[in-house]
Design an enzyme around this catalytic site. Sequence first.
Site, PDB file in Angstrom:
ATOM      1  N   SER A   1      -2.245  26.749  -6.686  1.00  0.00           N
ATOM      2  CA  SER A   1      -1.584  28.382  -7.215  1.00  0.00           C
ATOM      3  C   SER A   1      -2.024  28.446  -8.540  1.00  0.00           C
ATOM      4  CB  SER A   1      -0.023  28.438  -7.118  1.00  0.00           C
ATOM      5  OG  SER A   1       0.377  28.084  -5.646  1.00  0.00           O
TER       6      SER A   1
ATOM      7  N   THR B   1       6.088  26.931   3.836  1.00  0.00           N
ATOM      8  CA  THR B   1       4.783  26.225   3.997  1.00  0.00           C
ATOM      9  C   THR B   1       3.796  27.272   4.298  1.00  0.00           C
ATOM     10  OG1 THR B   1       5.976  24.268   4.280  1.00  0.00           O
ATOM     11  CG2 THR B   1       3.735  24.309   4.219  1.00  0.00           C
TER      12      THR B   1
ATOM     13  N   LYS C   1       3.041  30.111   1.918  1.00  0.00           N
ATOM     14  CA  LYS C   1       2.172  29.660   0.727  1.00  0.00           C
ATOM     15  C   LYS C   1       0.611  29.538   1.324  1.00  0.00           C
ATOM     16  CE  LYS C   1       5.107  26.511  -1.845  1.00  0.00           C
ATOM     17  NZ  LYS C   1       4.985  27.154  -3.284  1.00  0.00           N
TER      18      LYS C   1
ATOM     19  N   HIS D   1      15.076  13.828  10.811  1.00  0.00           N
ATOM     20  CA  HIS D   1      13.751  13.747  11.825  1.00  0.00           C
ATOM     21  C   HIS D   1      12.935  12.442  11.578  1.00  0.00           C
ATOM     22  CE1 HIS D   1      11.272  16.125   8.688  1.00  0.00           C
ATOM     23  NE2 HIS D   1      11.118  14.810   8.604  1.00  0.00           N
ATOM     24  N   HIS D   2      13.203  11.781  10.528  1.00  0.00           N
ATOM     25  CA  HIS D   2      12.410  10.265  10.568  1.00  0.00           C
ATOM     26  C   HIS D   2      13.178   9.289  11.587  1.00  0.00           C
ATOM     27  CE1 HIS D   2       9.997  10.921   6.984  1.00  0.00           C
ATOM     28  NE2 HIS D   2      10.931  11.917   6.829  1.00  0.00           N
TER      29      HIS D   2
ATOM     30  N   GLU E   1      11.273  13.236  -1.123  1.00  0.00           N
ATOM     31  CA  GLU E   1      10.080  12.630  -1.725  1.00  0.00           C
ATOM     32  C   GLU E   1       8.888  13.188  -1.381  1.00  0.00           C
ATOM     33  OE1 GLU E   1      10.350  10.588  -4.390  1.00  0.00           O
ATOM     34  OE2 GLU E   1       8.425   9.269  -4.366  1.00  0.00           O
TER      35      GLU E   1
ATOM     36  N   HIS F   1       0.903  -1.206   0.212  1.00  0.00           N
ATOM     37  CA  HIS F   1      -0.128   0.075  -0.030  1.00  0.00           C
ATOM     38  C   HIS F   1       0.793   1.138  -0.101  1.00  0.00           C
ATOM     39  CE1 HIS F   1      -2.897   2.989   1.025  1.00  0.00           C
ATOM     40  NE2 HIS F   1      -2.122   3.250   2.205  1.00  0.00           N
TER      41      HIS F   1
ATOM     42  N   SER G   1      11.575   7.722 -12.873  1.00  0.00           N
ATOM     43  CA  SER G   1      11.281   9.215 -12.313  1.00  0.00           C
ATOM     44  C   SER G   1      12.460  10.097 -12.902  1.00  0.00           C
ATOM     45  CB  SER G   1      11.245   9.233 -10.701  1.00  0.00           C
ATOM     46  OG  SER G   1      10.187   8.817 -10.466  1.00  0.00           O
TER      47      SER G   1
ATOM     48  N   ARG H   1       2.093   1.691  15.074  1.00  0.00           N
ATOM     49  CA  ARG H   1       1.645   1.522  13.628  1.00  0.00           C
ATOM     50  C   ARG H   1       2.086   0.160  13.355  1.00  0.00           C
ATOM     51  NH1 ARG H   1       5.064   5.695  10.214  1.00  0.00           N
ATOM     52  NH2 ARG H   1       3.596   4.887   8.729  1.00  0.00           N
TER      53      ARG H   1
ATOM     54  N   TYR I   1       8.290  16.120  -0.384  1.00  0.00           N
ATOM     55  CA  TYR I   1       8.025  17.340  -1.210  1.00  0.00           C
ATOM     56  C   TYR I   1       7.899  17.242  -2.676  1.00  0.00           C
ATOM     57  CZ  TYR I   1       8.386  19.422   3.286  1.00  0.00           C
ATOM     58  OH  TYR I   1       8.288  19.638   4.598  1.00  0.00           O
TER      59      TYR I   1
ATOM     60  N   TRP J   1       7.180  -0.129   3.553  1.00  0.00           N
ATOM     61  CA  TRP J   1       7.652   0.548   2.365  1.00  0.00           C
ATOM     62  C   TRP J   1       9.121   1.106   2.381  1.00  0.00           C
ATOM     63  CZ3 TRP J   1       8.685   5.787   0.770  1.00  0.00           C
ATOM     64  CH2 TRP J   1       8.895   6.770   1.907  1.00  0.00           C
TER      65      TRP J   1
ATOM     66  N   HIS K   1      12.672  11.970   2.642  1.00  0.00           N
ATOM     67  CA  HIS K   1      11.903  13.142   2.978  1.00  0.00           C
ATOM     68  C   HIS K   1      11.935  14.290   1.664  1.00  0.00           C
ATOM     69  CE1 HIS K   1       9.820  15.420   5.607  1.00  0.00           C
ATOM     70  NE2 HIS K   1      10.073  16.534   5.357  1.00  0.00           N
TER      71      HIS K   1
END
Lengths: 548, 330
Positions: free
Chosen positions: A272, A332, A335, A306-307, A259, A78, A174, A454, A261, A143, A257
């Site tokens: 926008s 962020t 925006k 931070h992960h 990824e 998933h 990609s 989790r 964004y 994942w 990380h």
Amino acid sequence: MAARAEPVAPYRADWRRGRVASWVTTVDHKRIGILYMATALVFFAAGGILALLIRAQLATPNEHVVTRNAYNELFTIHGTTMIFLFIVPFWAGLANFLVPLMIGARDMAFPRLNAASYWFFFFGGLGMYLSFFASGGAARSGWYSYPPLSEKAFSPGSGQDVWILSLHLVAISSLLGAINFICTIHNMRATGMSWMRIPLFVWAIEIYSILLVAVMPVIGVGLTFLLLDRQVGTHFFDPTHGGSALLYQHLFWFFGHPEVYVIILPAMGVLSEVLPVFSRKPIFGYKAIAFSTVAIGFYSMLVWAHHMFSVGLPNFLNIFFMLSSMVIAIPTGVKIFNWLATTWRGNLILDTAMLWALGFIAVFTIGGLSGIFLAAFPVDWQVTDTYYVVAHMHYVMFGGGVFGVFAALFYWWPKIFGRLLDERLGKIQFWLVFIGFNLTFFPQHMLGLMGMPRRNFTYFHHGLWEAYNLISSIGSGIMAIGMLVFVVNVVQTTRSGARAGNDPWLADTLEWYTTSPPPEHNFDRVPYVTSARPLRDLRRRLAGSSAF
Amino acid sequence: MRRKLLVLVLVLGASLAFAAVAAAGNGGFAPETPHSPNASRINDSYKLIALLTGLIFVIVEGALVWFIVRYRNRGRPRTAEGPQIHAHTRLELIWTAVPVLIVAAIAAFVFYKLPGIKDVPAAKAQGGPLVVRIDAHQFYWQFTYPNGTISIDELHAPVHRVVEVEIHSQDVDHSWWVPELGGKFDAIPGRTTHTWFQADRVGTYRGQCGEFCGVFHAEMAARVFVESESAYRSYISSVTPMALGGQEWSGVCAKCHGISGQGGYGPAIAANTVLVEQAGLRHILEQGQNVRKPLASYMPPVGRGWTDAQFTALEAYLKAHVYKGAPSGG
């Protein structure tokens, strides 16, 4: 000299023009874009079904809807599907369709490379789903597939190897796509379209592409090391032979990380575009939004650990990554404030595309704010790897990514297919998904704070866990109904949808200048661009000249 | 006007209700009630962040709803444009600077609380912290006390005493986590991580593996029994080999093979002669059953790093309580 009849070659049907063959062999950026988006949406459906099975398993405690191993395969595939096979390729597809049109170009810079990148993605995704039939089943170590769990000694099945292979193919796809976007945006803009006049969606795709070029090779390295460990007997990640299990985490999150964004920046780009058109105003603070996109892209490469706050990093690293993660909240926030200012005093036309865009602001704000808790690493020690993170991450990825996808679909569908999606069905779908989404994921914040980790196959009777889990599962069902409404909408629109003219929304950007759908060569001629809103300029000039 | 008032009352009422529940500290609006100083300092940080982000939440969502209601189309034609405002530098600087200040306030508060969360108290009056070694395995927790006593899946600790835990892993990544006694710290092979707690009351605390570790991740639970100093001392000096063997059987073997070896996720083993073959048993516990065999017979190396005493205890327990094979050779 007398006229002489030239011998004419006998007419032979070109096999490339066949109904299927023309799609398989196409190098037209619009057709490749449609292929990309259609394939990505099929994977979205597949990944969504996996998620529904997960929620069915967790609806009540001690449930046995699926087996333990099947459950672990479900959440692994998933996550992999939604990130690698749905959102990122969907943006690649949308950008494929739109970037040349938005900048007034004939096609992408490298049309054949473009086709190649689609087919790499197609076969990578196919491999990922065929891995359910591998010996030992599909990959089941998450994942992110941390070793040692994903090493041969603990995951002996070949599903993990197929997972690596498929991701390699998708990563190549990609990377090729990203290089193509960069070349196209840098070299093929219409006359007069300077950097401060390109649509903000194109800015987002520029940064999306740069990020992919910067970080895709790093995940490639991590996956290759893992494959070598599994197949050749190296020990990159095996501490019992001098390797480092932590190295993989660094490689993975240095990719992982940015990824996030890669997923969210194009959605922000869509917003926008949609918000000003449906507010009947220019975007508020074009430069601030463009520069905040660049800033987010830059900082996103400085926040990966931070992960990893709970792995016991040295204190100064924890502090560095806490501060950098908090800093990224600033652009962020810029925006979000600029979008709000765009709607201020506007003429808000609440069509379905606009609902998705406003819904994005409503739910993405929650995801952004819950991220601040996670950036404060002592709090992260308490809530990381719990359902709190699942909730946060879905508020960002679904509330941001998927809401952006549907805003884009409802906005650009008439340009892509020449017919308008049904507004009534669209609004029903929006409200079903909006309510279902919040029911599914908001209670997961509470579950995490109450200590539910989790990736657990099941859980036991424990206070409010049952209530929140049941609400969450019901919500996922409501979302699924909403998605079915979209399928109905697509079928109905294809059969009998209202024809759209060139520019049904009175939009600002060049793609609305050509016909819907656009001809193979896109434009007969491209107007000279004097601002970031060439189409509005054109409308005003025409109105002016007729008055004259 | 009346409708606006209604919306305002509803929004205020909802936020008050949420705040009330959050203040009550249950229902999942804050981490679980802390029972150790580090956990309660984490909760303090959480509450400050919740306050400030809650404020931003109300402002952003409030503005969003207000603008949608106030500036919605109301039958105006699509061609009717709003005022063509492109930017406003001072406004944009304000909404960049204010979040910077908020974030700085959060960071400062976290720094202020950090030493009390991270650093193990010296606990000089208690003769230093009590150090317990944790070895995480697929799929159980093993605790080794200073006197060498070992327990599985249950940690006994004296109340009010500073307990430092040294976290190791013998196979894959795990994460040690007892929500009421502090945050998570991963068990990563080849590395040692540390954390500590000082429980403020006698009781049983629930712990669970926080990092996905494989098929029985959900069953990798621990219980922390916080008891009086004397009860703790009598526990660690009275664990018999048979009791340890029993804990090993139920914590290490029975999760997969069933509580009487009748089979479950793993095959039935009650009648398997390997249970009573010293060398064969040790080999399979230390090495697992690996890739050269068919996938169905895979077993992780659950006994990696065990002491002789641990193997002996398990062997004795298996002979006495589990093995149901026919007595062979007379």
